[in-house]
Design an enzyme around this catalytic site. Structure first.
Site: not given
Ligand code: RIB
Ligand code: CA
Length: 313
Positions: A243
């Site tokens: 992500h």
């Molecule tokens: O939903 C994914 C996000 O939530 C990413 O930033 C992960 O590190 C958590 O913070």
């Protein structure tokens, strides 16, 4: 072109860690002014410690790391140990940090930096709940117009939610903060689950990290080996979604990504859809676009960039 000045606001988190490593490995494009930790994946005392562990792993112990807010603006903290482990950085055995935590609060670092740097010269890169950013905007409204751009990981639309049926974790944890940020008028680039779920660390890609045979390469492979359990089980996906590194990669090679300028509003009323990023994809509201909502990436190009840059550390 000179390096872009940024502040990374983060809740490490294995994917946050890779985003920070990519930034530190890319001085031609990124001038990392500092890191502010926020409560999110795990409580603040762990996210600030994990941020320092990652800077030391990268060989950058001089990076200023600050502790920010330890809870959302108006809701109890929700954490994600089920995804990231009890330390938030499960997988590799990284030593406790030796580098100091800055004494200045993360919110004050954001305010002071935006006031000190030239207007429009600093990009904010939130990788977790938006509590620190929103608190800074509330405490010092004069800094809002000084922000060059916000490039954040958060939200979901066609991909729907990962913590509730409709909400992505970062936005869900602090929807009031997200509402403040999305209404701020600052240009925003959003890396939602719609694109990050296409940045999957397949076995071959993770083998390439491990094959670097460096402490960083091995640690990233071990982080991914741990982090991927949740997504493999929930989505039957072939690997962990990276992500947060989508944010850093966008700063380095924006052409790897594509999206649409749309109006995005945050659900803050209904518990059923709390924290949903409501993207007006077809412009039916007539409301002005406030975000570039990214939906696709060149995944092979992304992983080639990431692997090449991690090899530098
Ligand atoms: O939903 C994914 C996000 O939530 C990413 O930033 C992960 O590190 C958590 O913070
Ligand atoms: Ca994160």
């Amino acid at each position: 072109m000179s390096a872009r000045k940024i502040i990374i606001d983060t809740d490490p988190g294995q994917d946050d860690a890779v985003a920070i490593l990519l930034a530190l490995a890319s001085p031609e494009e990124i001038d990392l002014l500092g890191i502010t930790a926020v409560a999110g994946n795990v409580p603040l005392e762990l996210t600030q410690k994990n941020a320092r562990k990652v800077c030391e792993l990268a060989g950058f112990p001089e990076t200023p790391v600050h502790a920010g807010c330890d809870r959302p603006l108006g809701r109890p903290l929700v954490t994600a140990e089920h995804v990231h482990g009890k330390t938030g950085l499960d997988g590799p055995q990284l030593p406790d940090p030796v580098m100091p935590l800055q004494s200045r609060h993360g919110v004050d670092f954001i305010i002071d930096t935006l006031r000190a740097e030239a207007p429009g010269s600093v990009t904010l890169c939130p990788l977790g709940p938006l509590t620190n950013i929103a608190t800074a905007f509330k405490k010092a409204p004069d800094i809002v117009e000084r922000v060059q751009e916000i490039v954040l990981m958060g939200g979901a639309y066609f991909e729907v939610g990962n913590i509730t049926p409709t909400a992505e974790f970062n936005i869900y944890v602090d929807p009031q903060a997200a509402d403040i940020v999305f209404r701020s008028g600052v240009p925003i680039v959003v890396m939602p689950l719609d694109v990050t779920h296409k940045a999957l660390v397949t076995s071959a890609r993770n083998d390439a990290f491990r094959a670097l045979a460096t402490p960083v390469g091995i640690a990233v492979a071990e982080m991914t080996d741990f982090f991927e359990r949740f997504d493999r089980e929930k989505y039957a996906s072939p690997g962990a979604p990276l992500h947060d590194p989508c944010v850093t990669a966008y700063l380095i090679r924006p052409e790897l990504f594509s999206g649409r300028e749309v109006n995005v509003e945050i659900e803050t009323g209904s518990e059923l859809t709390m924290g949903m990023t409501v993207a007006d994809w077809w412009g039916v509201t007539g409301k002005p676009a406030n975000a570039l909502f990214i939906g696709d990436l060149d995944a092979d190009g992304f992983f080639a960039l990431l692997t090449e840059r991690l090899a530098r550390l």
